[in-house]
Design a protein around this motif. Structure first.
Motif, PDB file in Angstrom:
ATOM      1  N   ILE A   1     -82.111  99.605  68.782  1.00 13.26           N
ATOM      2  CA  ILE A   1     -83.228 100.454  68.373  1.00 13.26           C
ATOM      3  C   ILE A   1     -82.841 101.389  67.241  1.00 13.26           C
ATOM      4  O   ILE A   1     -83.580 101.541  66.262  1.00 13.26           O
ATOM      5  N   VAL A   2     -81.677 102.011  67.332  1.00  8.41           N
ATOM      6  CA  VAL A   2     -81.274 102.997  66.327  1.00  8.41           C
ATOM      7  C   VAL A   2     -80.947 102.329  64.999  1.00  8.41           C
ATOM      8  O   VAL A   2     -81.433 102.725  63.940  1.00  8.41           O
ATOM      9  N   ARG A   3     -80.133 101.279  65.032  1.00  8.34           N
ATOM     10  CA  ARG A   3     -79.734 100.624  63.784  1.00  8.34           C
ATOM     11  C   ARG A   3     -80.900  99.930  63.085  1.00  8.34           C
ATOM     12  O   ARG A   3     -80.926  99.833  61.854  1.00  8.34           O
ATOM     13  N   SER A   4     -81.861  99.431  63.840  1.00  6.13           N
ATOM     14  CA  SER A   4     -82.998  98.756  63.221  1.00  6.13           C
ATOM     15  C   SER A   4     -83.835  99.707  62.374  1.00  6.13           C
ATOM     16  O   SER A   4     -84.517  99.272  61.433  1.00  6.13           O
ATOM     17  N   LEU A   5     -83.774 101.003  62.659  1.00  4.38           N
ATOM     18  CA  LEU A   5     -84.541 101.978  61.885  1.00  4.38           C
ATOM     19  C   LEU A   5     -83.974 102.167  60.481  1.00  4.38           C
ATOM     20  O   LEU A   5     -84.652 102.715  59.608  1.00  4.38           O
ATOM     21  N   ALA A   6     -82.734 101.722  60.252  1.00 10.22           N
ATOM     22  CA  ALA A   6     -82.130 101.856  58.921  1.00 10.22           C
ATOM     23  C   ALA A   6     -82.814 100.971  57.890  1.00 10.22           C
ATOM     24  O   ALA A   6     -82.546 101.098  56.691  1.00 10.22           O
ATOM     25  N   THR A   7     -83.678 100.061  58.324  1.00  9.91           N
ATOM     26  CA  THR A   7     -84.428  99.233  57.379  1.00  9.91           C
ATOM     27  C   THR A   7     -85.633  99.977  56.804  1.00  9.91           C
ATOM     28  O   THR A   7     -86.264  99.488  55.872  1.00  9.91           O
ATOM     29  N   LEU A   8     -85.952 101.156  57.341  1.00 11.12           N
ATOM     30  CA  LEU A   8     -87.097 101.928  56.852  1.00 11.12           C
ATOM     31  C   LEU A   8     -86.728 102.708  55.596  1.00 11.12           C
ATOM     32  O   LEU A   8     -85.566 103.093  55.403  1.00 11.12           O
ATOM     33  N   PRO A   9     -87.694 102.971  54.717  1.00 12.31           N
ATOM     34  CA  PRO A   9     -87.415 103.768  53.515  1.00 12.31           C
ATOM     35  C   PRO A   9     -86.917 105.166  53.878  1.00 12.31           C
ATOM     36  O   PRO A   9     -87.442 105.811  54.793  1.00 12.31           O
ATOM     37  N   GLY A  10     -85.887 105.623  53.180  1.00 10.08           N
ATOM     38  CA  GLY A  10     -85.367 106.966  53.395  1.00 10.08           C
ATOM     39  C   GLY A  10     -84.406 107.098  54.557  1.00 10.08           C
ATOM     40  O   GLY A  10     -83.952 108.194  54.861  1.00 10.08           O
ATOM     41  N   VAL A  11     -84.086 105.977  55.220  1.00 14.75           N
ATOM     42  CA  VAL A  11     -83.202 106.013  56.385  1.00 14.75           C
ATOM     43  C   VAL A  11     -81.983 105.140  56.109  1.00 14.75           C
ATOM     44  O   VAL A  11     -82.113 104.013  55.630  1.00 14.75           O
ATOM     45  N   SER A  12     -80.797 105.648  56.423  1.00 13.54           N
ATOM     46  CA  SER A  12     -79.571 104.884  56.226  1.00 13.54           C
ATOM     47  C   SER A  12     -78.626 105.125  57.392  1.00 13.54           C
ATOM     48  O   SER A  12     -78.714 106.144  58.080  1.00 13.54           O
ATOM     49  N   GLN A  13     -77.722 104.170  57.610  1.00 17.87           N
ATOM     50  CA  GLN A  13     -76.735 104.313  58.667  1.00 17.87           C
ATOM     51  C   GLN A  13     -75.639 105.264  58.228  1.00 17.87           C
ATOM     52  O   GLN A  13     -75.326 105.384  57.045  1.00 17.87           O
ATOM     53  N   VAL A  14     -75.031 105.905  59.208  1.00 18.04           N
ATOM     54  CA  VAL A  14     -73.935 106.827  58.906  1.00 18.04           C
ATOM     55  C   VAL A  14     -72.735 106.071  58.376  1.00 18.04           C
ATOM     56  O   VAL A  14     -72.048 106.517  57.465  1.00 18.04           O
ATOM     57  N   GLY A  15     -72.438 104.911  58.935  1.00 18.68           N
ATOM     58  CA  GLY A  15     -71.291 104.120  58.521  1.00 18.68           C
ATOM     59  C   GLY A  15     -70.786 103.292  59.674  1.00 18.68           C
ATOM     60  O   GLY A  15     -71.314 103.347  60.784  1.00 18.68           O
ATOM     61  N   GLU A  16     -69.763 102.520  59.429  1.00 21.12           N
ATOM     62  CA  GLU A  16     -69.193 101.686  60.476  1.00 21.12           C
ATOM     63  C   GLU A  16     -68.435 102.549  61.488  1.00 21.12           C
ATOM     64  O   GLU A  16     -67.928 103.613  61.164  1.00 21.12           O
ATOM     65  N   ALA A  17     -68.358 102.051  62.719  1.00 21.44           N
ATOM     66  CA  ALA A  17     -67.649 102.732  63.810  1.00 21.44           C
ATOM     67  C   ALA A  17     -68.169 104.146  64.025  1.00 21.44           C
ATOM     68  O   ALA A  17     -67.425 105.068  64.341  1.00 21.44           O
ATOM     69  N   SER A  18     -69.463 104.324  63.836  1.00 20.19           N
ATOM     70  CA  SER A  18     -70.078 105.629  64.062  1.00 20.19           C
ATOM     71  C   SER A  18     -71.534 105.403  64.433  1.00 20.19           C
ATOM     72  O   SER A  18     -72.083 104.325  64.229  1.00 20.19           O
ATOM     73  N   SER A  19     -72.153 106.423  64.991  1.00 17.56           N
ATOM     74  CA  SER A  19     -73.531 106.306  65.437  1.00 17.56           C
ATOM     75  C   SER A  19     -74.401 107.318  64.714  1.00 17.56           C
ATOM     76  O   SER A  19     -73.919 108.281  64.125  1.00 17.56           O
ATOM     77  N   GLY A  20     -75.705 107.115  64.770  1.00 15.29           N
ATOM     78  CA  GLY A  20     -76.626 108.045  64.154  1.00 15.29           C
ATOM     79  C   GLY A  20     -77.182 107.546  62.840  1.00 15.29           C
ATOM     80  O   GLY A  20     -76.793 106.495  62.322  1.00 15.29           O
TER      81      GLY A  20
ATOM     82  N   PHE B   1     -68.912 103.148  69.619  1.00 16.09           N
ATOM     83  CA  PHE B   1     -68.901 103.701  68.267  1.00 16.09           C
ATOM     84  C   PHE B   1     -69.978 103.099  67.369  1.00 16.09           C
ATOM     85  O   PHE B   1     -69.776 102.872  66.179  1.00 16.09           O
ATOM     86  N   GLY B   2     -71.133 102.828  67.939  1.00 13.85           N
ATOM     87  CA  GLY B   2     -72.252 102.344  67.151  1.00 13.85           C
ATOM     88  C   GLY B   2     -72.465 100.847  67.160  1.00 13.85           C
ATOM     89  O   GLY B   2     -73.429 100.354  66.575  1.00 13.85           O
ATOM     90  N   LEU B   3     -71.588 100.093  67.815  1.00 15.27           N
ATOM     91  CA  LEU B   3     -71.746  98.634  67.829  1.00 15.27           C
ATOM     92  C   LEU B   3     -72.910  98.189  68.711  1.00 15.27           C
ATOM     93  O   LEU B   3     -73.540  97.161  68.456  1.00 15.27           O
ATOM     94  N   PHE B   4     -73.200  98.947  69.765  1.00 11.63           N
ATOM     95  CA  PHE B   4     -74.291  98.619  70.676  1.00 11.63           C
ATOM     96  C   PHE B   4     -75.177  99.845  70.863  1.00 11.63           C
ATOM     97  O   PHE B   4     -74.703 100.978  70.823  1.00 11.63           O
ATOM     98  N   THR B   5     -76.462  99.608  71.060  1.00  8.54           N
ATOM     99  CA  THR B   5     -77.369 100.708  71.323  1.00  8.54           C
ATOM    100  C   THR B   5     -77.168 101.239  72.734  1.00  8.54           C
ATOM    101  O   THR B   5     -76.851 100.482  73.662  1.00  8.54           O
ATOM    102  N   ALA B   6     -77.343 102.541  72.907  1.00 10.09           N
ATOM    103  CA  ALA B   6     -77.232 103.155  74.235  1.00 10.09           C
ATOM    104  C   ALA B   6     -78.527 103.039  75.025  1.00 10.09           C
ATOM    105  O   ALA B   6     -78.573 103.459  76.183  1.00 10.09           O
ATOM    106  N   PHE B   7     -79.579 102.480  74.416  1.00 14.05           N
ATOM    107  CA  PHE B   7     -80.875 102.369  75.078  1.00 14.05           C
ATOM    108  C   PHE B   7     -81.153 100.902  75.408  1.00 14.05           C
ATOM    109  O   PHE B   7     -81.166 100.048  74.522  1.00 14.05           O
ATOM    110  N   ASN B   8     -81.353 100.642  76.677  1.00 17.84           N
ATOM    111  CA  ASN B   8     -81.692  99.298  77.126  1.00 17.84           C
ATOM    112  C   ASN B   8     -83.093  98.949  76.623  1.00 17.84           C
ATOM    113  O   ASN B   8     -84.064  99.613  76.997  1.00 17.84           O
TER     114      ASN B   8
END
Length: 216
Positions: free
Chosen positions: A9-28, A55-62
């Motif tokens: 859920i969290v990583r999929s939001l990085a495809t939206l305009p204005g949203v980017s991932q923090v980086g590898e081995a990290s969350s948010g 460290f961001g490889l899997f979502t914490a939300f089922n």
């Protein structure tokens, strides 16, 4: 053999305009230039401070426990307490009020089970879900002595009780827990845990006025 991929859920939001991932081995997420600490992530109205496993490889939300996801990245409603960057509001599913059902799924790295049904028929429902990884078993099967003595484990669980007691009033209790334990050889060890309770009361006072109260 088939490969099963869960929705992150969290990583999929990085495809939206204005949203980017923090980086590898990290969350948010970074939203419109804001930092991770300027975002609020909440599940059923309760804040979740670490939204990932491993460290961001899997979502914490089922994904099986999630009904709706809303990202506020421009105009943030005042009810969220004046956060300066973004709000990720995740709402849970409700169980069935008329029949029991459940699911079991095994993926390449984790397994999960869910069960839902009526506590009081046509009035109160319950939904429970649990997910656990078996990455440790894969590590122990490797021949590399550094890796097969390492540890990478996580689990998360949900319990949701929903009570639509009338056409105008609805109560929802949610409990969420997650745990991560990571160790590389004997010199790097880290673990973290989330726990959150929330109780939401929604009331329709009139055709133009509604009330929502949230405690966590």
């Amino acid at each position: 053999f088939p490969v099963t991929i869960e929705v992150n859920i969290v990583r999929s939001l990085a495809t939206l305009p204005g949203v980017s991932q923090v980086g590898e081995a990290s969350s948010g997420l970074n939203v419109r230039g804001g930092g991770v600490d300027q975002n609020l992530i909440q599940f059923a109205g309760a804040p979740i401070y670490n939204p990932s496993h491993m460290f961001g490889l899997f979502t914490a939300f089922n994904p099986d426990m999630v009904n709706d996801v809303t990202l506020y990245k421009a105009v943030v409603p005042a009810r969220f307490g004046g956060r300066s960057s973004a709000i990720l509001d995740i709402l849970p599913k409700a169980g069935s009020v008329d029949k029991w059902g459940g699911e079991v799924m095994l993926s390449n790295f984790s397994g999960k089970v869910s069960l839902n049904g009526p506590l009081i028929r046509e009035k109160v429902s319950i939904l429970g879900g649990f997910r656990i990884s078996y990455i440790n078993w894969l590590l122990q099967s490797l021949s590399n002595p550094t890796l097969n003595t390492s540890n990478a484990n996580f689990y998360d669980g949900n319990l949701i009780i929903n009570a639509p007691i009338s056409d105008k009033n609805e109560f929802t209790y949610s409990y969420y827990t997650s745990y991560d334990d990571f160790a590389f050889a004997s010199d790097t060890t880290i673990s973290w845990q989330n726990q959150a309770h929330s109780l939401i009361w929604k009331s329709k006072l009139s055709n133009k006025l509604s009330l929502e109260a949230n405690g966590f």
